[in-house]
Write a protein that holds these residues in place. Sequence first.
Motif, PDB file in Angstrom:
ATOM      1  N   LEU A  93      48.822  29.229  31.560  1.00 30.21           N
ATOM      2  CA  LEU A  93      49.824  30.063  32.222  1.00 30.21           C
ATOM      3  C   LEU A  93      50.040  31.399  31.500  1.00 30.21           C
ATOM      4  CD1 LEU A  93      52.537  27.375  33.078  1.00 30.21           C
ATOM      5  CD2 LEU A  93      50.902  28.450  34.650  1.00 30.21           C
ATOM      6  N   GLY A  94      49.397  31.536  30.340  1.00 31.81           N
ATOM      7  CA  GLY A  94      49.562  32.758  29.565  1.00 31.81           C
ATOM      8  C   GLY A  94      50.674  32.695  28.552  1.00 31.81           C
ATOM      9  N   ASN A  95      51.205  31.503  28.313  1.00 35.54           N
ATOM     10  CA  ASN A  95      52.270  31.350  27.320  1.00 35.54           C
ATOM     11  C   ASN A  95      51.667  31.141  25.935  1.00 35.54           C
ATOM     12  OD1 ASN A  95      54.363  31.385  29.330  1.00 35.54           O
ATOM     13  ND2 ASN A  95      53.771  29.273  29.848  1.00 35.54           N
ATOM     14  N   PRO A  96      52.239  31.778  24.906  1.00 31.88           N
ATOM     15  CA  PRO A  96      51.700  31.610  23.550  1.00 31.88           C
ATOM     16  C   PRO A  96      51.776  30.157  23.091  1.00 31.88           C
ATOM     17  CG  PRO A  96      53.249  33.447  23.644  1.00 31.88           C
ATOM     18  CD  PRO A  96      53.377  32.707  24.942  1.00 31.88           C
ATOM     19  N   ILE A  97      50.717  29.707  22.433  1.00 31.14           N
ATOM     20  CA  ILE A  97      50.718  28.383  21.813  1.00 31.14           C
ATOM     21  C   ILE A  97      51.328  28.534  20.424  1.00 31.14           C
ATOM     22  CG2 ILE A  97      49.254  26.513  20.962  1.00 31.14           C
ATOM     23  CD1 ILE A  97      47.243  27.265  23.165  1.00 31.14           C
ATOM     24  N   LYS A  98      52.359  27.772  20.155  1.00 27.66           N
ATOM     25  CA  LYS A  98      53.133  27.975  18.928  1.00 27.66           C
ATOM     26  C   LYS A  98      52.340  27.641  17.673  1.00 27.66           C
ATOM     27  CE  LYS A  98      57.695  27.380  21.026  1.00 27.66           C
ATOM     28  NZ  LYS A  98      58.960  26.607  21.009  1.00 27.66           N
ATOM     29  N   ASN A  99      51.655  26.536  17.680  1.00 24.85           N
ATOM     30  CA  ASN A  99      50.955  26.106  16.468  1.00 24.85           C
ATOM     31  C   ASN A  99      49.445  26.175  16.682  1.00 24.85           C
ATOM     32  OD1 ASN A  99      53.357  25.394  15.014  1.00 24.85           O
ATOM     33  ND2 ASN A  99      53.515  23.591  16.346  1.00 24.85           N
ATOM     34  N   THR A 100      48.802  27.094  15.975  1.00 20.87           N
ATOM     35  CA  THR A 100      47.345  27.190  16.044  1.00 20.87           C
ATOM     36  C   THR A 100      46.776  26.999  14.647  1.00 20.87           C
ATOM     37  OG1 THR A 100      47.311  29.577  15.659  1.00 20.87           O
ATOM     38  CG2 THR A 100      47.504  28.841  17.950  1.00 20.87           C
ATOM     39  N   SER A 101      45.536  26.579  14.603  1.00 26.14           N
ATOM     40  CA  SER A 101      44.914  26.269  13.306  1.00 26.14           C
ATOM     41  C   SER A 101      44.039  27.413  12.805  1.00 26.14           C
ATOM     42  CB  SER A 101      44.067  24.996  13.438  1.00 26.14           C
ATOM     43  OG  SER A 101      43.066  25.178  14.433  1.00 26.14           O
ATOM     44  N   TYR A 102      44.153  28.585  13.421  1.00 22.58           N
ATOM     45  CA  TYR A 102      43.265  29.688  13.057  1.00 22.58           C
ATOM     46  C   TYR A 102      43.882  30.536  11.951  1.00 22.58           C
ATOM     47  CZ  TYR A 102      41.019  28.316  17.385  1.00 22.58           C
ATOM     48  OH  TYR A 102      40.396  27.590  18.363  1.00 22.58           O
ATOM     49  N   SER A 103      43.104  30.762  10.903  1.00 23.20           N
ATOM     50  CA  SER A 103      43.584  31.578   9.789  1.00 23.20           C
ATOM     51  C   SER A 103      43.493  33.059  10.157  1.00 23.20           C
ATOM     52  CB  SER A 103      42.747  31.317   8.536  1.00 23.20           C
ATOM     53  OG  SER A 103      41.429  31.825   8.714  1.00 23.20           O
ATOM     54  N   LYS A 104      44.213  33.869   9.402  1.00 21.07           N
ATOM     55  CA  LYS A 104      44.186  35.312   9.631  1.00 21.07           C
ATOM     56  C   LYS A 104      42.773  35.855   9.440  1.00 21.07           C
ATOM     57  CE  LYS A 104      46.242  39.659   8.074  1.00 21.07           C
ATOM     58  NZ  LYS A 104      47.186  40.307   7.121  1.00 21.07           N
ATOM     59  N   PHE A 105      42.084  35.364   8.424  1.00 23.74           N
ATOM     60  CA  PHE A 105      40.718  35.833   8.159  1.00 23.74           C
ATOM     61  C   PHE A 105      39.789  35.484   9.321  1.00 23.74           C
ATOM     62  CE2 PHE A 105      36.418  34.850   6.619  1.00 23.74           C
ATOM     63  CZ  PHE A 105      36.049  36.101   6.137  1.00 23.74           C
ATOM     64  N   ALA A 106      39.904  34.251   9.818  1.00 22.07           N
ATOM     65  CA  ALA A 106      39.048  33.826  10.931  1.00 22.07           C
ATOM     66  C   ALA A 106      39.326  34.659  12.176  1.00 22.07           C
ATOM     67  CB  ALA A 106      39.272  32.344  11.219  1.00 22.07           C
ATOM     68  N   MET A 107      40.606  34.971  12.416  1.00 22.94           N
ATOM     69  CA  MET A 107      40.961  35.789  13.574  1.00 22.94           C
ATOM     70  C   MET A 107      40.374  37.195  13.449  1.00 22.94           C
ATOM     71  SD  MET A 107      42.554  34.518  16.129  1.00 22.94           S
ATOM     72  CE  MET A 107      43.069  36.090  16.812  1.00 22.94           C
ATOM     73  N   GLU A 108      40.499  37.783  12.263  1.00 17.22           N
ATOM     74  CA  GLU A 108      39.976  39.136  12.060  1.00 17.22           C
ATOM     75  C   GLU A 108      38.461  39.167  12.219  1.00 17.22           C
ATOM     76  OE1 GLU A 108      41.420  40.300   8.239  1.00 17.22           O
ATOM     77  OE2 GLU A 108      43.412  40.870   8.992  1.00 17.22           O
ATOM     78  N   LEU A 109      37.799  38.123  11.734  1.00 15.13           N
ATOM     79  CA  LEU A 109      36.345  38.042  11.865  1.00 15.13           C
ATOM     80  C   LEU A 109      35.947  37.921  13.330  1.00 15.13           C
ATOM     81  CD1 LEU A 109      33.666  37.882  10.302  1.00 15.13           C
ATOM     82  CD2 LEU A 109      33.942  35.388  10.263  1.00 15.13           C
ATOM     83  N   TRP A 110      36.644  37.067  14.060  1.00 18.86           N
ATOM     84  CA  TRP A 110      36.357  36.890  15.488  1.00 18.86           C
ATOM     85  C   TRP A 110      36.626  38.184  16.256  1.00 18.86           C
ATOM     86  CZ3 TRP A 110      39.810  36.882  19.761  1.00 18.86           C
ATOM     87  CH2 TRP A 110      39.224  36.495  20.972  1.00 18.86           C
ATOM     88  N   GLU A 111      37.751  38.812  15.990  1.00 14.57           N
ATOM     89  CA  GLU A 111      38.086  40.059  16.684  1.00 14.57           C
ATOM     90  C   GLU A 111      37.045  41.138  16.402  1.00 14.57           C
ATOM     91  OE1 GLU A 111      42.009  41.063  15.430  1.00 14.57           O
ATOM     92  OE2 GLU A 111      42.993  39.685  16.839  1.00 14.57           O
ATOM     93  N   GLY A 112      36.610  41.233  15.144  1.00 13.88           N
ATOM     94  CA  GLY A 112      35.601  42.229  14.792  1.00 13.88           C
ATOM     95  C   GLY A 112      34.295  42.007  15.525  1.00 13.88           C
ATOM     96  N   ASN A 113      33.878  40.742  15.611  1.00 16.33           N
ATOM     97  CA  ASN A 113      32.635  40.422  16.329  1.00 16.33           C
ATOM     98  C   ASN A 113      32.763  40.728  17.816  1.00 16.33           C
ATOM     99  OD1 ASN A 113      31.114  39.553  14.131  1.00 16.33           O
ATOM    100  ND2 ASN A 113      31.914  37.466  14.250  1.00 16.33           N
ATOM    101  N   MET A 114      33.906  40.376  18.394  1.00 19.59           N
ATOM    102  CA  MET A 114      34.095  40.629  19.826  1.00 19.59           C
ATOM    103  C   MET A 114      34.195  42.132  20.108  1.00 19.59           C
ATOM    104  SD  MET A 114      33.775  37.664  20.996  1.00 19.59           S
ATOM    105  CE  MET A 114      32.867  37.199  19.502  1.00 19.59           C
ATOM    106  N   ASN A 115      34.835  42.866  19.204  1.00 25.72           N
ATOM    107  CA  ASN A 115      34.884  44.323  19.371  1.00 25.72           C
ATOM    108  C   ASN A 115      33.472  44.902  19.414  1.00 25.72           C
ATOM    109  OD1 ASN A 115      37.656  44.184  19.299  1.00 25.72           O
ATOM    110  ND2 ASN A 115      37.873  45.077  17.258  1.00 25.72           N
ATOM    111  N   ARG A 116      32.615  44.378  18.548  1.00 31.03           N
ATOM    112  CA  ARG A 116      31.231  44.865  18.512  1.00 31.03           C
ATOM    113  C   ARG A 116      30.526  44.577  19.835  1.00 31.03           C
ATOM    114  NH1 ARG A 116      26.802  42.109  16.898  1.00 31.03           N
ATOM    115  NH2 ARG A 116      28.084  40.496  15.906  1.00 31.03           N
ATOM    116  N   PHE A 117      30.755  43.399  20.395  1.00 27.18           N
ATOM    117  CA  PHE A 117      30.134  43.060  21.680  1.00 27.18           C
ATOM    118  C   PHE A 117      30.663  43.962  22.803  1.00 27.18           C
ATOM    119  CE2 PHE A 117      29.529  38.509  20.018  1.00 27.18           C
ATOM    120  CZ  PHE A 117      28.229  38.775  19.628  1.00 27.18           C
ATOM    121  N   ILE A 118      31.967  44.235  22.766  1.00 26.67           N
ATOM    122  CA  ILE A 118      32.559  45.102  23.793  1.00 26.67           C
ATOM    123  C   ILE A 118      31.973  46.507  23.693  1.00 26.67           C
ATOM    124  CG2 ILE A 118      34.704  46.206  24.567  1.00 26.67           C
ATOM    125  CD1 ILE A 118      36.149  43.604  23.624  1.00 26.67           C
ATOM    126  N   ILE A 119      31.827  47.004  22.469  1.00 29.62           N
ATOM    127  CA  ILE A 119      31.245  48.337  22.271  1.00 29.62           C
ATOM    128  C   ILE A 119      29.810  48.367  22.791  1.00 29.62           C
ATOM    129  CG2 ILE A 119      30.439  49.965  20.509  1.00 29.62           C
ATOM    130  CD1 ILE A 119      32.972  49.216  18.899  1.00 29.62           C
TER     131      ILE A 119
END
Length: 256
Positions: A93-119
Amino acid sequence: MNFNYNNETENILNRIYEKKIYNIVDKQDFKPLNSKEVIESYIEILKNTPVYLGSDLDDFIENLIENNENGYFLRVEIAKKKNYSFPKLYDYLGNPIKNTSYSKFAMELWEGNMNRFIIEDLQSRFSQNGFIEFIDNNFINMVDDLNKYIDSKNKKSIITIPFKEKDELLPTLKSMILKNEVDKSFIYLLVDIDALRDEMAKFSATFHVYNEFDKLEDDLEYCLDNFSRYDSSQLFDILVNDHGFKYIENIGLVKS
């Protein structure tokens, strides 16, 4: 939650085309677009200017990819296209999930990779024909903003050194340099680098460790006060005769 990847990336692509127009306006030094004839002539210049999408705009594009919910779903869509996994931060529904197991480092790595694909995706879709189509569809609506940009750029390019009496010129310019109100070229115009170096040599300065340019950076005010090449009268003549300044009564020296 509905999210249209093509629409979002099309919006980013249009921002890139818009950026290219502003880059050409800068490079070609466009004057105000104040008549139909001028607008039409500039449209022709823009359409006939080759454009490319290189790595120089990577940072610009990344800044267009939002770091909010929309940015997340944009990255999720490219992850799906590339068969990559993605962190689940929202429910269906687009509601934030309160508890996630993703670390800040893992998120930044994923975002960086996806940004590269978008570019990479944007680079494959960017084209000269797309740029021309963007001009046809949008340039007229950009005219007011472009004129504001050109006017602002022209005002910034005007250098005014204000003074009433000629003997105020040197201290005024020194003050402007210290406040970063003029560019660094005025430092090298004003400071006698050889005299500064000679003084440093007297104190056995080790120039490969600390040279005159380091001294300028560390103690600019001292250098301006003690190693000026000119007095106010000499500086006035140099700026007027060699650097394109004009004296305007009750204003000072102006260069446009």
